[in-house]
Scaffold this active site. Structure first.
Site, mmCIF file in Angstrom:
data_model
loop_
_atom_site.group_PDB
_atom_site.id
_atom_site.type_symbol
_atom_site.label_atom_id
_atom_site.label_comp_id
_atom_site.label_asym_id
_atom_site.label_seq_id
_atom_site.Cartn_x
_atom_site.Cartn_y
_atom_site.Cartn_z
ATOM 1 N N LYS A 86 73.621 13.110 46.921
ATOM 2 C CA LYS A 86 74.381 12.446 48.055
ATOM 3 C C LYS A 86 73.598 11.472 49.035
ATOM 4 O O LYS A 86 73.880 10.603 49.717
ATOM 5 C CB LYS A 86 74.571 13.623 49.181
ATOM 6 C CG LYS A 86 75.588 14.612 48.357
ATOM 7 C CD LYS A 86 77.062 14.271 48.238
ATOM 8 C CE LYS A 86 77.986 15.352 47.732
ATOM 9 N NZ LYS A 86 79.587 14.873 47.855
ATOM 10 N N SER B 181 75.618 6.775 52.542
ATOM 11 C CA SER B 181 76.895 7.220 52.779
ATOM 12 C C SER B 181 77.268 6.001 53.778
ATOM 13 O O SER B 181 76.548 5.338 54.447
ATOM 14 C CB SER B 181 76.849 8.365 53.726
ATOM 15 O OG SER B 181 76.179 9.259 53.153
ATOM 16 N N GLU C 176 86.488 10.481 52.868
ATOM 17 C CA GLU C 176 86.113 11.474 54.024
ATOM 18 C C GLU C 176 86.744 10.489 55.446
ATOM 19 O O GLU C 176 86.425 9.345 55.556
ATOM 20 C CB GLU C 176 84.953 12.037 54.241
ATOM 21 C CG GLU C 176 84.531 12.688 52.747
ATOM 22 C CD GLU C 176 83.260 13.645 53.129
ATOM 23 O OE1 GLU C 176 82.772 13.839 54.494
ATOM 24 O OE2 GLU C 176 82.597 13.953 52.088
ATOM 25 N N TYR D 206 83.599 20.777 54.078
ATOM 26 C CA TYR D 206 84.012 21.089 52.787
ATOM 27 C C TYR D 206 85.270 21.535 52.980
ATOM 28 O O TYR D 206 85.844 22.716 52.472
ATOM 29 C CB TYR D 206 83.241 21.842 52.024
ATOM 30 C CG TYR D 206 83.350 21.998 50.555
ATOM 31 C CD1 TYR D 206 83.393 21.176 49.786
ATOM 32 C CD2 TYR D 206 83.394 23.435 49.939
ATOM 33 C CE1 TYR D 206 83.672 21.409 48.272
ATOM 34 C CE2 TYR D 206 83.692 23.786 48.680
ATOM 35 C CZ TYR D 206 83.755 22.695 47.811
ATOM 36 O OH TYR D 206 83.950 23.015 46.480
ATOM 37 N N HIS E 222 90.697 20.001 47.684
ATOM 38 C CA HIS E 222 89.505 19.464 47.244
ATOM 39 C C HIS E 222 88.752 20.767 46.624
ATOM 40 O O HIS E 222 88.142 20.767 45.442
ATOM 41 C CB HIS E 222 88.726 18.642 48.055
ATOM 42 C CG HIS E 222 87.258 18.183 47.759
ATOM 43 N ND1 HIS E 222 86.961 17.554 46.645
ATOM 44 C CD2 HIS E 222 86.052 18.756 47.983
ATOM 45 C CE1 HIS E 222 85.851 17.333 46.394
ATOM 46 N NE2 HIS E 222 85.305 18.117 47.212
ATOM 47 N N ARG F 218 84.034 25.949 38.233
ATOM 48 C CA ARG F 218 83.655 27.412 37.958
ATOM 49 C C ARG F 218 84.824 28.048 37.515
ATOM 50 O O ARG F 218 85.087 27.800 36.367
ATOM 51 C CB ARG F 218 83.585 27.796 39.380
ATOM 52 C CG ARG F 218 82.057 27.490 40.090
ATOM 53 C CD ARG F 218 81.574 28.021 41.569
ATOM 54 N NE ARG F 218 82.528 27.194 42.649
ATOM 55 C CZ ARG F 218 82.252 26.065 43.191
ATOM 56 N NH1 ARG F 218 81.156 25.505 43.266
ATOM 57 N NH2 ARG F 218 83.126 25.432 43.975
ATOM 58 N N ASP G 9 81.283 9.273 51.539
ATOM 59 C CA ASP G 9 80.322 10.118 51.252
ATOM 60 C C ASP G 9 79.764 9.808 49.540
ATOM 61 O O ASP G 9 80.292 10.643 48.718
ATOM 62 C CB ASP G 9 80.552 11.543 51.451
ATOM 63 C CG ASP G 9 79.325 12.514 51.163
ATOM 64 O OD1 ASP G 9 78.167 12.068 51.021
ATOM 65 O OD2 ASP G 9 79.770 13.597 50.894
ATOM 66 N N ASP H 35 77.932 17.647 56.803
ATOM 67 C CA ASP H 35 79.259 17.386 56.103
ATOM 68 C C ASP H 35 79.551 18.886 55.757
ATOM 69 O O ASP H 35 79.260 19.814 55.450
ATOM 70 C CB ASP H 35 78.682 16.679 54.731
ATOM 71 C CG ASP H 35 80.069 15.905 54.129
ATOM 72 O OD1 ASP H 35 81.099 15.770 54.827
ATOM 73 O OD2 ASP H 35 80.216 15.840 53.004
ATOM 74 N N TYR I 123 72.328 21.278 42.216
ATOM 75 C CA TYR I 123 72.886 21.670 43.473
ATOM 76 C C TYR I 123 72.683 23.241 43.621
ATOM 77 O O TYR I 123 72.948 23.685 44.630
ATOM 78 C CB TYR I 123 74.237 21.336 43.736
ATOM 79 C CG TYR I 123 75.278 22.069 43.068
ATOM 80 C CD1 TYR I 123 75.426 21.941 41.751
ATOM 81 C CD2 TYR I 123 76.101 22.863 43.908
ATOM 82 C CE1 TYR I 123 76.657 22.924 41.085
ATOM 83 C CE2 TYR I 123 77.055 23.664 43.598
ATOM 84 C CZ TYR I 123 77.499 23.739 42.087
ATOM 85 O OH TYR I 123 78.322 24.316 41.591
#
Lengths: 426, 426
Positions: A262, A266, A210, A137, A142, A151, A242, A135, A253
């Site tokens: 995850k 899916s 996705e 990113y 996003h 963050r 997903d 997968d 994570y």
């Protein structure tokens, strides 16, 4: 070899409803099981599923070099392995066979009866045995949204993001076709005010809008695929949900990435739409600044204009549109993703699947997850029935739809629909 | 059913050299190809490889419920899928058949000639088709070392580490058996003093000393395996070198984990040593403080005392021991790893592989990677030939060996050996 299957003027002798995702210009590939328990490879025109195993037995692929049982299999892996030339020959042959002016099968009732099924009479299966699933990113919107929330709002993108298509490995064993329900996962989470983790059903189950592409055997271990060659090794695309458990993800994570958040499930749409069918919908991808390293530099239009929609349908309710996005927003293209994935010599096999990452657009109604649409649950979404959603409730069905459209033709993916069932408590 | 194959007093009519990893008490399973290009499932005693496909054709497994071609396959997946009872019946049968006192095959020269091969006359293949591969990160010493080097020496372990066995998905397509060379990867890295990344061969290729376990079909999607049941779904173990490119890893791994730094290659030892064979070597695992959540709480000895060694052999040189570690140091057990992996309903299939994570012990000479042994390259290791290594050089061979030993018997894994070839520049 010309891609004659894309001829926008062709009509089929199979009726195609207006706005169907499956005109004769589409000719996607999938695997289905009939009422008589026969599993076969097939295609779809309008609301008819076509048994390509039966077509092959009846000699309709004569002249194309194929193993005798090519389409009498339960996965497309071998066909995909045959490569782009064969895919195109077969798709062209199907276009000609179902052309309104071709009487060969049209006027052969006994053949038609064993070849053509109503889509409501068959069940779609997983189209490929997925060896490895990756997968990416690759939506800047996003990655920026997530970075702002979790963050630093001032430095939402991490330093590597603009230099390479960030990706990670996912789990193949829990990828299921549209229609198969999935269960809310149990797991470990760390509540905001707690000092030790708790165990129970995830409270924050989310979708991720996705697409995914399916590869053919692309290279041997140690060798790489250039960005210019990459598209030749992509068979086609599907819609992809997903499923994600945000509370499990947040706790687990760091530092090795999402795992149990995850891999509980899916979902994919079952018809693989070929890159040949998508060819008319090429468009420019976003300008990349800074310019990537040479191995990621591409020329020409390598993005695709695919409209994407996400609906939530509560139990016994109607579906509410919650997001409208487009695949063309993706910062990194599939060609760049595949070139990056193999630049270290990583082998790619027939049937491998690579997800785009959540496809969020520039506006708030084009975000590709509940996490972003509700901004971490702060702004719930109102559905048609008046109920509100921060994340996905038990017994909600999430439906992703996707299609390309120009003045001549609409090429669609059908849908990727899956219901979230309650946790299995045992 | 008793595990009679472990009888320490049994001797075989096949000669077993002193200190062999493969006495008649081992009976591991693997897949090999003979000089005549026959692929078969087999086992090993001493320096003899035994063709179990031929044994089955000759009727030596009569009375055990097996499909007719069970051992005439190119992977162990179907056999593993048959479950623990069948594994034990077959291993017991082999122990009896090769028992020094059993004349049945011993005295049948024509049968012996088609069943028994010298190990130097066969080539070992990958023993299973690995559907999904997961790698854990379960050595406290390793996680602490890495945390000290890359994050905060005062808070080396991340907050989740003591609460769950951190793991992530890896790539199956590039797992190769011992003996297959691997190539130094190309990739993108960010030099310490640079403002933009560069592209080229990784300069910091490392091994990771690991073991891995192979599972059987363990659950359906949505259901979980309890920590108490988990071991019943583990077929056996192999040695595992999780090749790593440290400079690529450092630049790519935030936020989704290692990707191209790992997926260019991983190597495994080719004989799967069964959990039944390892049974006499159970021992206590480190005390877990804080006590994990109930779904991870285990009783009894779930660790295994497996001695592990890593050697580096330069081109045309002799091998130098660079690390001595032990599997018993692992903080999280395989049972806990599998229970955690499935607690969210993640389906596990026959032939899936799960790596332990780097197995570092408490002392500096027991660290499981060059990263730790040389402390990030600061303290190079001297080899027997006087040369120094910070990481692995082109044409070095990395050899992992592993064995269990008590007063009665030595059960070993053979070796996981792979040579690092130069990058393929094209």
């Amino acid at each position: 070899m010309p891609n004659i299957a894309n001829d926008p003027n062709r009509k089929s002798w199979i009726e195609v409803p207006e706005n169907s995702d499956f005109p004769i210009q589409n000719i996607p590939f999938g695997v289905f099981i009939t009422k008589d328990d026969v599993v076969t490879i097939g295609t779809r025109i309008g609301n008819c599923a076509i048994d390509m195993g039966a077509l092959q037995q009846l000699g309709y692929f004569e002249g194309i070099e194929l193993t005798d049982d090519m389409f009498m299999q339960d996965t497309l892996n071998d066909f995909i392995s045959d490569g782009k030339k064969t895919w195109r020959l077969v798709r062209n042959r199907l276009a000609e066979l179902f052309d309104a002016n071709n009487p060969k099968l049209r006027d052969n009732k006994s053949h038609r009866e064993v070849v053509i099924f109503k889509v409501e009479d068959i069940e779609m299966l997983l189209p490929v045995q997925i060896g490895d699933y990756t997968d990416f990113y690759s939506s800047k919107e996003h990655a920026t949204n997530v970075g702002k929330m979790f963050r630093d709002p001032e430095n939402a993108l991490l330093p590597n993001w603009l230099h390479l298509p960030v990706g990670y490995h996912g789990r193949s064993s829990t990828i299921v076709p549209s229609g198969v329900p999935v269960h809310r996962p149990l797991g470990q989470t760390m509540p905001a005010d707690a000092t030790s983790p708790i165990f129970g059903p995830s409270r924050l189950v989310d979708f991720e809008l996705e697409t995914a592409f399916i590869t053919t055997d692309a290279n041997v271990m140690g060798e790489r695929i250039s960005v210019d060659e990459a598209e030749d090794h992509i068979f086609g695309m599907v819609l992809f949900n997903d499923w994600s458990a945000r509370d499990i993800q947040k706790w687990e994570y760091v530092p090795l990435g999402p795992f149990l958040a995850k891999n509980f499930a899916s979902s994919i749409s079952p018809w693989i739409v070929t890159m040949d069918a998508l060819e008319p919908f090429r468009c420019a991808s976003p300008k990349q600044e800074p310019t990537p390293l040479p191995y990621l530099q591409q020329t020409g239009n390598k993005a695709f204009d695919i409209n994407l929609e996400v609906y939530i349908q509560p139990e016994n309710g109607t579906e509410s549109l919650v997001s409208k996005s487009n695949f063309k927003y993706m910062y990194w293209t599939m060609a760049q993703q595949l070139a990056h994935h193999t630049v270290n010599g990583c082998r790619v096999n027939s049937g491998d699947m690579m997800g785009s990452g959540t496809i969020s657009g520039p506006t708030e109604d084009s975000f590709g997850s509940m996490l972003e649409l509700t901004w971490g649950g702060k702004n719930p979404i109102k559905l048609n029935d008046g109920s509100e959603r921060k994340f996905i409730n038990d017994n909600d069905t999430v439906i992703i739809k996707g299609y390309c459209k120009n003045e001549n033709v609409r090429i669609g993916f059908g849908e990727c629909s899956s219901k979230l069932l309650p946790v299995i408590e045992k």
